[in-house]
Design an enzyme around this catalytic site. Structure first.
Site, PDB file in Angstrom:
ATOM      1  N   HIS A   1       0.825  -1.214   0.000  1.00 25.23           N
ATOM      2  CA  HIS A   1       0.000   0.000   0.000  1.00 25.23           C
ATOM      3  C   HIS A   1       0.858   1.263   0.000  1.00 25.23           C
ATOM      4  O   HIS A   1       0.463   2.282   0.556  1.00 25.23           O
ATOM      5  CB  HIS A   1      -0.975   0.022   1.190  1.00 25.23           C
ATOM      6  CG  HIS A   1      -1.677  -1.278   1.399  1.00 25.23           C
ATOM      7  ND1 HIS A   1      -2.837  -1.608   0.719  1.00 25.23           N
ATOM      8  CD2 HIS A   1      -1.366  -2.351   2.156  1.00 25.23           C
ATOM      9  CE1 HIS A   1      -3.214  -2.825   1.074  1.00 25.23           C
ATOM     10  NE2 HIS A   1      -2.341  -3.303   1.941  1.00 25.23           N
TER      11      HIS A   1
ATOM     12  N   SER B   1      12.559  22.202 -16.340  1.00 29.52           N
ATOM     13  CA  SER B   1      11.302  22.897 -16.555  1.00 29.52           C
ATOM     14  C   SER B   1      11.612  24.273 -17.119  1.00 29.52           C
ATOM     15  O   SER B   1      12.606  24.892 -16.744  1.00 29.52           O
ATOM     16  CB  SER B   1      10.563  23.018 -15.222  1.00 29.52           C
ATOM     17  OG  SER B   1       9.657  24.098 -15.279  1.00 29.52           O
TER      18      SER B   1
ATOM     19  N   LYS C   1      13.688  22.236 -11.128  1.00 29.06           N
ATOM     20  CA  LYS C   1      13.164  20.931 -11.534  1.00 29.06           C
ATOM     21  C   LYS C   1      14.160  20.095 -12.344  1.00 29.06           C
ATOM     22  O   LYS C   1      14.895  20.610 -13.165  1.00 29.06           O
ATOM     23  CB  LYS C   1      11.892  21.104 -12.398  1.00 29.06           C
ATOM     24  CG  LYS C   1      10.698  21.683 -11.676  1.00 29.06           C
ATOM     25  CD  LYS C   1      10.299  20.896 -10.449  1.00 29.06           C
ATOM     26  CE  LYS C   1       9.562  19.621 -10.772  1.00 29.06           C
ATOM     27  NZ  LYS C   1       8.213  19.875 -11.268  1.00 29.06           N
TER      28      LYS C   1
ATOM     29  N   GLU D   1       8.912   8.354 -17.212  1.00 30.37           N
ATOM     30  CA  GLU D   1       7.521   8.797 -17.350  1.00 30.37           C
ATOM     31  C   GLU D   1       6.972   8.478 -18.740  1.00 30.37           C
ATOM     32  O   GLU D   1       5.831   8.048 -18.895  1.00 30.37           O
ATOM     33  CB  GLU D   1       7.401  10.305 -17.087  1.00 30.37           C
ATOM     34  CG  GLU D   1       7.475  10.652 -15.612  1.00 30.37           C
ATOM     35  CD  GLU D   1       7.391  12.156 -15.344  1.00 30.37           C
ATOM     36  OE1 GLU D   1       7.179  12.931 -16.287  1.00 30.37           O
ATOM     37  OE2 GLU D   1       7.564  12.537 -14.175  1.00 30.37           O
TER      38      GLU D   1
END
Ligand code: ARG
Length: 471
Positions: A162, A283, A289, A296
């Site tokens: 979890h 970014s 960033k 991804e």
């Protein structure tokens, strides 16, 4: 003469008007099926050889055809071949050029053959080759994981359920979980290859042909395991493409799970790993960033392949026997699936050996989250308590620790004994992560010694390419 013919199409004999330009463009597949030019030429050469063997084609014509096709191959590969939408697909483009080059011999090549069995054969040849390349890339990636697992057999990290810290595991164990997923993918891929590697050629349009073709011979020339057993099925079914795409979808699902973990681990919240700068992007607005674009993107690519699987299933659904033009729509999803799988595997093969591990951060997180609470409960069981009672006691200890923001590993004996008089000094060896790991020594467990064994088995699986791993 048949004065009515108004079109110069190869199949134009019965037509009295030219194809509408829109229809030519709409029905053409050459824009995407030309990628099968090599398979088309190889298939045609084998077909010609077989026709010569059974005496349907003269040796002279056969030689002219083979030479013509080999020259066309060079034309295509050197970029000199002129593809024409008018000629619809890769098959007719190559055949028309052959006729241009060698005349009548070229006109005899299509004897006992139809584009229906030709395209099904080309597709299978193409896919077989793609499967072999994917298989070898997959094994390369598995090799990387097995070697890394051997090195990281004792590296401690928190195991999660979890997404909460559950019990300590070793990083090598985690990597070998990935390995197992990929091993099943490899097995599925080789299994799928067996059904791909059957030859439709000789099924002709749908019913077979009256020429005494030696299909076993053609199959041998092309490296197929056997000719197809039913001509109607041979030209019409694309289940082999569906099967491959479903194998690819499962494989990419696995890669997406790995990607998700890489994204999590490289975030500042986890900070387990660092991806090299050259695998990340920045970014345009937020200077701080460093985005894990590669994992991804791989995570996102599974959606595309799942889409292709649904396309192919839907394409095939309810199609009556035998060939229907619908089947021309099998190519783009299949080709894109192959490209996507190869791209993603390539990304992982390049990226995984480059990740830097923050072993201390992993260890720290494993030390928190009460990850050895289960070990303490098991300890009380060994001291004579029923497991449920032990669970209850440890639950109370944890609750008190949560209240005062304490760590199980920092508790003193006196504090522990407040919860149970059964706890004695030997409890401290039980609570350590090393102990927790070492005692998970069951077959398939995370104990470093087991992980070392499992990594060695994984390495030998990669080396021998066996489809079943010895236990
Ligand atoms: N381009 C076609 C395909 O991909 C080749 C087979 C066409 N056969 C036909 N009878 N129209 O399926």
């Amino acid at each position: 003469m048949h004065g009515k013919q108004k079109t110069n199409k190869i199949w134009g004999g019965r037509f009295t008007e030219d194809t509408d330009t829109f229809v030519s463009e709409f029905t053409a597949s050459v824009g995407f099926d030309r990628r099968m030019y090599r398979q088309d030429i190889t298939g045609s050469i084998a077909h010609a050889r077989m026709l010569a063997k059974i005496g349907v084609l003269s040796e002279i014509d056969c030689a002219a055809i083979i030479q013509g096709l080999e020259e066309i191959l060079i034309e295509i590969e050197s970029g000199r071949f002129e593809w024409s939408v008018e000629l619809e697909d890769v098959h007719m483009n190559i055949e028309a050029r052959l006729i241009e080059r060698v005349g009548d011999a070229g006109r005899r090549l299509h004897t006992g053959r139809s584009r229906n069995d030709q395209v099904a054969t080309d597709m299978r040849l193409y896919l077989r080759e793609a499967i072999d390349i994917i298989f070898s890339k997959l094994r390369c990636f598995q090799g990387i994981l097995a070697d890394m697992a051997a090195c990281e057999a004792a590296t401690v990290m928190p195991g999660f359920t979890h997404l909460q810290v559950a019990q300590p595991v070793t990083f090598g164990h985690h990597l070998l979980a990935w390995f197992e997923m990929l091993k099943r993918d490899s097995e599925r891929l080789s299994d799928c290859r067996r059904r791909v590697n059957i030859m439709p050629l000789g099924a002709a349009a749908l019913a077979g042909t009256s020429y005494p073709l030696d299909r076993v011979y053609t199959a041998q020339l092309l490296g197929f395991d056997a000719p197809t057993a039913n001509s109607l099925d041979a030209v019409s079914d694309r289940d082999f493409a569906i099967e491959f795409t479903s194998v690819a979808a499962i494989l990419l699902t696995h890669l997406s799970r790995m990607s998700e973990e890489l994204v999590l681990w490289s975030s500042s919240q986890f900070n387990f790993i660092e991806l090299p700068d050259r695998f990340c992007t920045g970014s345009s607005i937020m200077p701080q960033k460093k985005n894990p674009d590669v994992p991804e993107l791989v995570r996102g690519k599974v959606g595309r392949v799942n889409g292709h699987l649904v396309s192919l299933l839907t394409l095939m659904k309810s199609q009556p026997l035998a060939y229907n033009k619908d089947n021309q729509e099998d190519k783009e999803p299949l080709f894109d699936t192959v490209d996507t799988v190869l791209g993603c595997l390539f990304a992982f093969i390049k990226m995984i050996p480059e990740i830097r591990l923050n072993r201390n951060v992993m260890l720290k997180m494993a030390q928190g989250g009460f990850s050895t609470a289960t070990d303490l409960a098991d300890y009380l069981v060994r001291k004579g308590l029923p497991f449920r009672e032990a669970h209850e006691i440890v639950g109370k200890i944890i609750s008190s620790l949560i209240e005062k923001k304490g760590n199980l590993l920092d508790m003193t004996l006196v504090e522990l004994q407040r919860f149970s008089h059964l706890i004695t000094i030997d409890v401290f060896s039980i609570l350590s992560l090393e102990n927790s790991l070492a005692t998970r020594n069951v077959l398939g467990g995370t104990a470093p010694s087991r992980v070392r064994e499992a990594a060695a088995l994984a390495q030998s699986w990669v080396a021998t390419n066996n489809v079943t791993m010895p236990v």
